[in-house]
Design a protein around this motif. Structure first.
Motif, PDB file in Angstrom:
ATOM      1  N   UNK A  80      62.337  38.507  29.701  1.00 16.16           N
ATOM      2  CA  UNK A  80      61.240  38.847  28.796  1.00 16.16           C
ATOM      3  C   UNK A  80      59.983  39.277  29.510  1.00 16.16           C
ATOM      4  N   UNK A  81      59.905  39.051  30.826  1.00 17.01           N
ATOM      5  CA  UNK A  81      58.734  39.477  31.577  1.00 17.01           C
ATOM      6  C   UNK A  81      58.631  40.999  31.597  1.00 17.01           C
ATOM      7  N   UNK A  95      56.952  44.910  41.803  1.00 20.53           N
ATOM      8  CA  UNK A  95      55.668  44.825  42.497  1.00 20.53           C
ATOM      9  C   UNK A  95      54.675  43.909  41.803  1.00 20.53           C
ATOM     10  N   UNK A  96      54.737  43.820  40.476  1.00 21.77           N
ATOM     11  CA  UNK A  96      53.741  43.047  39.735  1.00 21.77           C
ATOM     12  C   UNK A  96      54.325  42.597  38.397  1.00 21.77           C
ATOM     13  N   UNK A  97      53.724  41.555  37.845  1.00 17.67           N
ATOM     14  CA  UNK A  97      54.114  41.047  36.528  1.00 17.67           C
ATOM     15  C   UNK A  97      52.938  41.211  35.582  1.00 17.67           C
ATOM     16  N   UNK A  98      53.200  41.776  34.418  1.00 22.71           N
ATOM     17  CA  UNK A  98      52.143  41.937  33.418  1.00 22.71           C
ATOM     18  C   UNK A  98      51.812  40.577  32.803  1.00 22.71           C
ATOM     19  N   UNK A  99      50.576  40.391  32.319  1.00 22.42           N
ATOM     20  CA  UNK A  99      50.209  39.112  31.678  1.00 22.42           C
ATOM     21  C   UNK A  99      51.150  38.792  30.521  1.00 22.42           C
ATOM     22  N   UNK A 100      51.565  37.531  30.455  1.00 27.97           N
ATOM     23  CA  UNK A 100      52.469  37.096  29.381  1.00 27.97           C
ATOM     24  C   UNK A 100      51.664  36.758  28.123  1.00 27.97           C
ATOM     25  N   UNK A 101      52.122  37.201  26.981  1.00 24.74           N
ATOM     26  CA  UNK A 101      51.443  36.853  25.736  1.00 24.74           C
ATOM     27  C   UNK A 101      51.929  35.514  25.192  1.00 24.74           C
ATOM     28  N   UNK A 102      53.093  35.069  25.657  1.00 21.81           N
ATOM     29  CA  UNK A 102      53.583  33.746  25.269  1.00 21.81           C
ATOM     30  C   UNK A 102      54.648  33.321  26.266  1.00 21.81           C
ATOM     31  N   UNK A 103      54.844  32.000  26.359  1.00 20.72           N
ATOM     32  CA  UNK A 103      55.881  31.437  27.212  1.00 20.72           C
ATOM     33  C   UNK A 103      56.554  30.298  26.463  1.00 20.72           C
ATOM     34  N   UNK A 104      57.861  30.221  26.585  1.00 23.96           N
ATOM     35  CA  UNK A 104      58.568  29.047  26.099  1.00 23.96           C
ATOM     36  C   UNK A 104      58.900  28.210  27.317  1.00 23.96           C
ATOM     37  N   UNK A 105      58.276  27.023  27.398  1.00 24.77           N
ATOM     38  CA  UNK A 105      58.426  26.167  28.572  1.00 24.77           C
ATOM     39  C   UNK A 105      59.026  24.827  28.186  1.00 24.77           C
ATOM     40  N   UNK A 106      59.683  24.215  29.125  1.00 23.94           N
ATOM     41  CA  UNK A 106      60.114  22.832  28.961  1.00 23.94           C
ATOM     42  C   UNK A 106      60.018  22.150  30.319  1.00 23.94           C
ATOM     43  N   UNK A 107      59.653  20.868  30.331  1.00 22.35           N
ATOM     44  CA  UNK A 107      59.597  20.160  31.601  1.00 22.35           C
ATOM     45  C   UNK A 107      60.968  19.645  32.003  1.00 22.35           C
ATOM     46  N   UNK A 108      61.237  19.630  33.284  1.00 30.00           N
ATOM     47  CA  UNK A 108      62.469  19.020  33.775  1.00 30.00           C
ATOM     48  C   UNK A 108      62.271  17.504  33.814  1.00 30.00           C
ATOM     49  N   UNK A 109      63.309  16.736  34.151  1.00 27.81           N
ATOM     50  CA  UNK A 109      63.176  15.276  34.140  1.00 27.81           C
ATOM     51  C   UNK A 109      62.120  14.739  35.102  1.00 27.81           C
ATOM     52  N   UNK A 119      57.069  36.240  26.536  1.00 25.89           N
ATOM     53  CA  UNK A 119      56.737  37.283  25.554  1.00 25.89           C
ATOM     54  C   UNK A 119      57.610  37.200  24.298  1.00 25.89           C
ATOM     55  N   UNK A 120      57.717  35.983  23.781  1.00 24.95           N
ATOM     56  CA  UNK A 120      58.556  35.714  22.612  1.00 24.95           C
ATOM     57  C   UNK A 120      57.674  35.669  21.361  1.00 24.95           C
ATOM     58  N   UNK A 121      58.192  36.220  20.265  1.00 28.10           N
ATOM     59  CA  UNK A 121      57.504  36.161  18.980  1.00 28.10           C
ATOM     60  C   UNK A 121      58.035  35.019  18.122  1.00 28.10           C
TER      61      UNK A 121
END
Length: 336
Positions: A80-81, A95-109, A119-121
């Motif tokens: 999605x990047x 070379x570069x990553x555009x700014x993300x408008x959203x991220x789906x994150x989860x922490x590991x243990x 970039x998920x809607x």
């Protein structure tokens, strides 16, 4: 003699050693990338990461896909990047990553955040009769999506397999989340029930299926996009599911919109969030927050607690309050 069980701290140390080894391996692989002759690379262009292969990513641009290395200073790239990359032989280079408008994150243990996709809607939380769904896990996904400004929805998959043992619980879940204003649909990739409504909901957005392993995320993707041909795992006798998708991958719908198929998770911790963030992202709590008698109210039976009043009046359901308490308790769980 039984094998001695490792402590969380020992497991954390082992993981850190493994991560350091992986980082050294990546630096070795990126060395040749950093030393590439700039004249051997094409012009900069924008592209989209559609999947990840360890030290390589698959970038899509102008209808073509190219495996690419990425500069070591970019950190981790995810499906999605949106990136800037240059073509090369045999691999391109990001070379570069555009700014993300959203991220789906989860922490590991161990408490470290891991980005699942960018970039998920819309995040479609998939549940099924088996493995048995749990309110607390659904609520963890909802809180995570709300906190990331991603619109969540609930997909009740394998509705043709709902039996007498689980039917009442499924009905309670469906009723609760509809009452909160979430989009809920019953579907079956086996019979086709509800699949047209799901396809219409996905149109023109970038969406991700999330949920436990074994709930049928890959089966849904195969139905909606037959050319995807994702491997589908059979449930074990314990009905816990099995991991079949190893890399998150992005697919395009013919009529517009994109779908990311991501690996399943059995637990979705929210250890990285504060108590206030958790409370704020239970959407029906929002009108009541800040209206307690005491500013430092912990919402645990204190006099004049606005959440307790809303619970008594039925504006907050006991099930959601229980989920919230479980999540808040998990914030204090030891991680090492």
């Amino acid at each position: 003699m039984s094998k001695r069980k490792l402590t969380r701290r020992q497991n954390w140390r082992i993981q850190k050693i493994q991560e350091e080894r992986q980082a050294r391996a990546q630096r070795k692989q990126s060395g040749p990338v950093e030393d590439l002759d700039e004249n051997a690379l094409g012009a900069e262009q924008e592209g989209l990461v559609v999947t990840h292969f360890g030290t390589l990513v698959l970038v899509e641009a102008n209808g073509e896909r190219k495996r690419c290395h990425f500069r070591s200073n970019l950190g981790s790239l995810v499906t999605g990047d949106q990136v800037v990359w240059r073509d090369g032989s045999p691999y391109g280079v990001v070379e570069a990553v555009m700014p993300r408008r959203s991220e789906l994150c989860r922490p590991d243990p161990y408490g470290d955040l891991k980005t699942v996709a960018a970039n998920i809607d819309r995040a479609l939380i998939v549940i099924a009769p088996y493995p048995e769904p749990h309110f607390s896990l659904v609520d963890r996904y909802l809180v995570a999506a709300e906190a990331s400004d991603i619109t969540p929805a609930l997909v009740i998959n394998k509705c043709d397999a709902i039996d007498a043992r689980i039917v009442d619980k499924i009905k309670r879940m469906e009723s609760l989340y509809r009452s909160l204003g979430y989009w809920v649909v019953r579907v079956s990739a086996e019979t086709g029930e509800g699949m047209d409504a799901l396809a219409d909901y996905l149109k023109d957005f970038t969406s991700v299926f999330v949920g436990q392993s074994g709930v049928g995320k890959s089966s849904l993707t195969n139905y909606l996009l037959p050319d995807a041909d994702l491997r589908v795992g059979e449930l074990s006798e314990r009905q816990t599911g099995s991991h079949t998708t190893t890399n998150a991958e992005l697919f395009h719908f013919p009529g517009g919109g994109q779908l990311i198929d991501s690996p399943g998770v059995r637990e979705f911790g929210l250890w990285h969030m504060s108590r206030d963030q958790v409370l704020e992202n239970f959407i029906e709590f929002r009108p009541h927050l800040g209206h307690c008698k005491f500013r430092d109210c912990a919402h645990q039976g204190e006099p004049g607690c606005a959440l307790e009043k809303a619970l008594e009046s039925g504006e907050i359901s006991p099930q959601r309050m229980s989920s919230c308490e479980q999540i808040l308790d998990s914030l204090n769980s030891p991680r090492g």
